[in-house]
Design a protein around this motif. Structure first.
Motif, PDB file in Angstrom:
ATOM      1  N   UNK A  19       0.779   2.082   1.331  1.00 17.53           N
ATOM      2  CA  UNK A  19       2.115   1.506   1.169  1.00 17.53           C
ATOM      3  C   UNK A  19       2.253   0.793  -0.161  1.00 17.53           C
ATOM      4  N   UNK A  20       1.193   0.120  -0.583  1.00 18.55           N
ATOM      5  CA  UNK A  20       1.247  -0.676  -1.805  1.00 18.55           C
ATOM      6  C   UNK A  20       1.383   0.181  -3.056  1.00 18.55           C
ATOM      7  N   UNK A 159       1.998  -3.809 -16.692  1.00 22.38           N
ATOM      8  CA  UNK A 159       2.887  -4.568 -15.796  1.00 22.38           C
ATOM      9  C   UNK A 159       3.036  -3.968 -14.406  1.00 22.38           C
ATOM     10  N   UNK A 160       2.973  -2.645 -14.290  1.00 16.09           N
ATOM     11  CA  UNK A 160       3.083  -2.028 -12.971  1.00 16.09           C
ATOM     12  C   UNK A 160       1.850  -2.316 -12.123  1.00 16.09           C
ATOM     13  N   UNK A 161       0.686  -2.347 -12.767  1.00 17.15           N
ATOM     14  CA  UNK A 161      -0.541  -2.716 -12.055  1.00 17.15           C
ATOM     15  C   UNK A 161      -0.456  -4.155 -11.574  1.00 17.15           C
ATOM     16  N   UNK A 164       1.761  -4.381  -8.563  1.00 13.84           N
ATOM     17  CA  UNK A 164       1.135  -3.842  -7.357  1.00 13.84           C
ATOM     18  C   UNK A 164       0.127  -4.820  -6.772  1.00 13.84           C
ATOM     19  N   UNK A 165      -0.662  -5.444  -7.637  1.00 18.52           N
ATOM     20  CA  UNK A 165      -1.661  -6.413  -7.171  1.00 18.52           C
ATOM     21  C   UNK A 165      -0.983  -7.637  -6.571  1.00 18.52           C
ATOM     22  N   UNK A 166       0.069  -8.103  -7.212  1.00 19.77           N
ATOM     23  CA  UNK A 166       0.753  -9.319  -6.751  1.00 19.77           C
ATOM     24  C   UNK A 166       1.468  -9.128  -5.423  1.00 19.77           C
ATOM     25  N   UNK A 170      -4.152  -7.751   0.573  1.00 18.86           N
ATOM     26  CA  UNK A 170      -5.592  -7.996   0.436  1.00 18.86           C
ATOM     27  C   UNK A 170      -5.985  -8.333  -1.000  1.00 18.86           C
ATOM     28  N   UNK A 171      -4.992  -8.393  -1.903  1.00 20.92           N
ATOM     29  CA  UNK A 171      -5.261  -8.837  -3.273  1.00 20.92           C
ATOM     30  C   UNK A 171      -4.749 -10.254  -3.521  1.00 20.92           C
ATOM     31  N   UNK A 172      -4.467 -10.983  -2.456  1.00 21.83           N
ATOM     32  CA  UNK A 172      -3.854 -12.304  -2.629  1.00 21.83           C
ATOM     33  C   UNK A 172      -4.753 -13.265  -3.403  1.00 21.83           C
ATOM     34  N   UNK A 173      -6.050 -13.066  -3.366  1.00 30.36           N
ATOM     35  CA  UNK A 173      -6.978 -13.925  -4.103  1.00 30.36           C
ATOM     36  C   UNK A 173      -7.556 -13.246  -5.345  1.00 30.36           C
ATOM     37  N   UNK A 174      -6.997 -12.111  -5.722  1.00 23.79           N
ATOM     38  CA  UNK A 174      -7.541 -11.342  -6.847  1.00 23.79           C
ATOM     39  C   UNK A 174      -7.251 -12.026  -8.183  1.00 23.79           C
ATOM     40  N   UNK A 175      -8.212 -11.918  -9.091  1.00 21.44           N
ATOM     41  CA  UNK A 175      -8.049 -12.378 -10.469  1.00 21.44           C
ATOM     42  C   UNK A 175      -8.392 -11.194 -11.363  1.00 21.44           C
ATOM     43  N   UNK A 176      -7.368 -10.598 -11.959  1.00 20.81           N
ATOM     44  CA  UNK A 176      -7.597  -9.418 -12.779  1.00 20.81           C
ATOM     45  C   UNK A 176      -8.382  -9.773 -14.045  1.00 20.81           C
ATOM     46  N   UNK A 177      -9.152  -8.811 -14.520  1.00 19.32           N
ATOM     47  CA  UNK A 177     -10.110  -9.050 -15.609  1.00 19.32           C
ATOM     48  C   UNK A 177      -9.746  -8.175 -16.797  1.00 19.32           C
TER      49      UNK A 177
END
Length: 231
Positions: A19-20, A159-161, A164-166, A170-177
């Motif tokens: 879905x995401x 920006x699209x990535x 999608x993460x935001x 299950x990405x609520x705690x993600x920190x992109x690198x």
């Protein structure tokens, strides 16, 4: 990389992911397979395609497993994750296709110098930055001398990535690198010759243009990227 987090999402992970990423026009299978195809192409270039041992670090529910079997059928595949529930789902989805093993998030329950390649796909943005280098050193420990480490991550410059993460539960705690930061951490863990390649520049409706992606690999605008390094 907290154990309860992905134990909680394991049974619904596939549907939530699908879905995401709907806006991309692609399925979870597309994103899983292209990564393994890239790895298989890398191994062909280095002459390592038969009787090799591969570790899928943070394998989750096993989305990459059938594509390792498809593109590298002679490889011996081990999947590790901190989420026992995710590995249970993986084993039920793909029984007999890999060895599934839980680990404690710090030390891999594997012997030194065991694997020809370690693969990890969009895992480290879930792991605190403070333990990236120690885990990279642990990955180095289980790699054979000259072995390859291939790590895929989401590109925070796309920006699209980021969107999608935001919007992904299950990405609520993600920190992109950023790719440069990841490369520097891999180098500080003792790996040699890390290189960055950017991937997925075109959505599904422009998929015919994807044949041009190799010429864009250095352009930091792809939805994802990967770093390849050598022990």
């Amino acid at each position: 990389m907290e154990k309860p987090e992905f134990d909680r999402f394991a049974d619904e992970y596939y549907d939530m992911l699908g879905k995401n990423i709907q806006s991309s026009g692609e399925s979870p299978e597309f994103f899983s397979e292209y990564k393994v195809q890239d790895v298989a192409a890398l191994l062909r270039r280095t002459g390592l395609t038969k009787d090799i041992r591969i570790l899928d670090f943070g394998a989750g529910i096993g989305n990459s497993v059938p594509y390792f079997r498809k593109h590298l059928p002679e490889a011996d595949l081990t999947c590790v994750d901190v989420s026992a529930r995710s590995l249970d789902v993986a084993n039920k989805r793909f029984p007999g296709m890999a060895h599934y093993q839980e680990f404690d998030g710090k030390r891999l329950p594997l012997e030194d110098n065991t694997f020809d390649l370690v693969f990890t796909a969009c895992v480290f943005h879930h792991i605190p930055e403070s333990i990236h280098v120690p885990l990279f050193r642990e990955i180095s420990r289980v790699l054979k001398p000259g072995g390859k480490f291939v790590i895929f991550e989401h590109n925070p410059l796309n920006p699209l990535t980021v969107r999608a993460v935001n919007t992904c539960p299950f990405d609520e705690n993600a920190v992109l690198i950023r790719a440069g930061n990841l490369k520097a951490r891999i180098e500080s863990a003792g790996f040699e010759h890390p290189t960055i390649s950017y991937r997925i520049f075109f959505p599904h409706f422009l998929r015919r243009l994807r044949r041009f992606e190799p010429s864009l690999a250095r352009l930091p605008l792809g939805a994802q990227y990967y770093v390849v390094a050598t022990k």
